[in-house]
Design a protein around this motif. Structure first.
Motif, PDB file in Angstrom:
ATOM      1  N   LEU A 110      -5.570   5.965   5.998  1.00 20.42           N
ATOM      2  CA  LEU A 110      -4.948   4.647   6.119  1.00 20.42           C
ATOM      3  C   LEU A 110      -4.546   4.310   7.554  1.00 20.42           C
ATOM      4  O   LEU A 110      -4.725   3.173   8.001  1.00 20.42           O
ATOM      5  N   PRO A 114      -1.487  -4.495   5.259  1.00 21.45           N
ATOM      6  CA  PRO A 114      -0.508  -4.629   4.181  1.00 21.45           C
ATOM      7  C   PRO A 114       0.808  -5.211   4.691  1.00 21.45           C
ATOM      8  O   PRO A 114       1.200  -4.970   5.846  1.00 21.45           O
ATOM      9  N   ARG A 165       0.849  -1.196   0.000  1.00 17.98           N
ATOM     10  CA  ARG A 165       0.000   0.000   0.000  1.00 17.98           C
ATOM     11  C   ARG A 165       0.881   1.241   0.000  1.00 17.98           C
ATOM     12  O   ARG A 165       1.964   1.255   0.592  1.00 17.98           O
TER      13      ARG A 165
END
Length: 275
Positions: free
Chosen positions: A37, A48, A29
């Motif tokens: 995020l 991730p 990511r």
């Protein structure tokens, strides 16, 4: 909670970032502002294996006005764009919308492209990008492509972004003489997610566009012909077409009423702002 373990790549050039994304595939990511995020990482809604930090790549921190377009790099913070001296003249709709994006602290960290990548249906910047007919530039290791905003957003927090690919910029068409722009929003408190947000564009030929966020899974647009008759009927039909749902913020009926009333007011303001 804290994030699950991940590898961190602080890229200083595009090639390094793209290679890390290629190697990471679906488990990689991009992070720039991190305002969307980081909460997802902390709640482990996103896990991730690799985070690629792009904030140190100089070419992604540029705002470029060329011809009829304004291009915003992927590392440009919302507050940087808000303070750009040419914003009001070049992209007045975005200038009107930015004060509604979260709070000052969030805009100081959040990026324009990060909001687009997150694809929240209530977000103001994706709404403006769709309303203006903007584009999203995507790049992977050996390919670059430009996608129309209306095609990029595919659903709630779902986009056309492929594994190994990143947004490098978004492009907004610049202001055209004789065109009026307006943005209005209703939220429980200023800075909260929009219950309904409206962006309107009124053109010299009499045609207009109303784009609405916060109701459907993606921002939706109503194109109105010159000297449109029966505006109330069209807004009512559009409000039902959006298929609003009840949630903890508002009822579907309230959202439909806002589309009708806020939509009309935003269109009226755009018409009055034509220069």
């Amino acid at each position: 909670m804290k994030p699950a373990p991940f590898d961190y790549v602080a890229a200083t050039e595009m090639g390094e970032a793209l290679e890390a994304l290629h190697q990471g595939g679906t488990e990689a990511r991009v992070i720039a502002g991190g305002q969307s995020l980081m909460p997802m990482l902390n709640m482990r809604l996103a896990r991730p294996a690799t985070l690629v930090d792009i904030t140190r790549i100089p070419e992604l921190s540029r705002i470029e006005a060329k011809g009829d377009n304004v291009t915003i790099g992927a590392a440009v913070r919302q507050s940087t764009l808000e303070r750009w001296p040419d914003l009001a003249d070049r992209v007045p709709l975005v200038r009107a919308a930015l004060p509604w994006v979260g709070h000052t602290q969030l805009r100081n960290r959040g990026t324009v492209c990060g909001s687009v990548a997150h694809a929240d249906p209530s977000a103001e910047l994706p709404l403006c990008l769709i309303a203006l007919g903007g584009t999203v530039t995507l790049r992977r290791r050996r390919k670059t492509r430009a996608v129309a905003a209306r095609d990029f957003f595919q659903g709630m927090m779902s986009t056309d972004l492929a594994p190994g690919e990143m947004i490098t910029s978004v492009t907004f068409p610049a202001h055209k003489t004789g065109t009026g722009y307006a943005f209005r929003e209703v939220a429980r408190r200023h800075g909260d997610f929009a219950i309904v947000a409206c962006a309107a564009i009124a053109r010299p030929d009499g045609t207009a566009t109303l784009s609405v966020g916060g109701v459907a899974d993606t921002p939706r647009t109503l194109d109105l012909p010159a000297d449109a008759q029966g505006l109330d009927e069209q807004l009512n039909e559009f409000a039902w077409h959006l298929q609003a749902r009840d949630d903890l913020h508002a009822t579907a009926r309230y959202r439909r009423d806002l589309v009708r009333q806020l939509g009309r007011a935003t269109l009226k303001e755009a018409l009055s702002c034509r220069d």
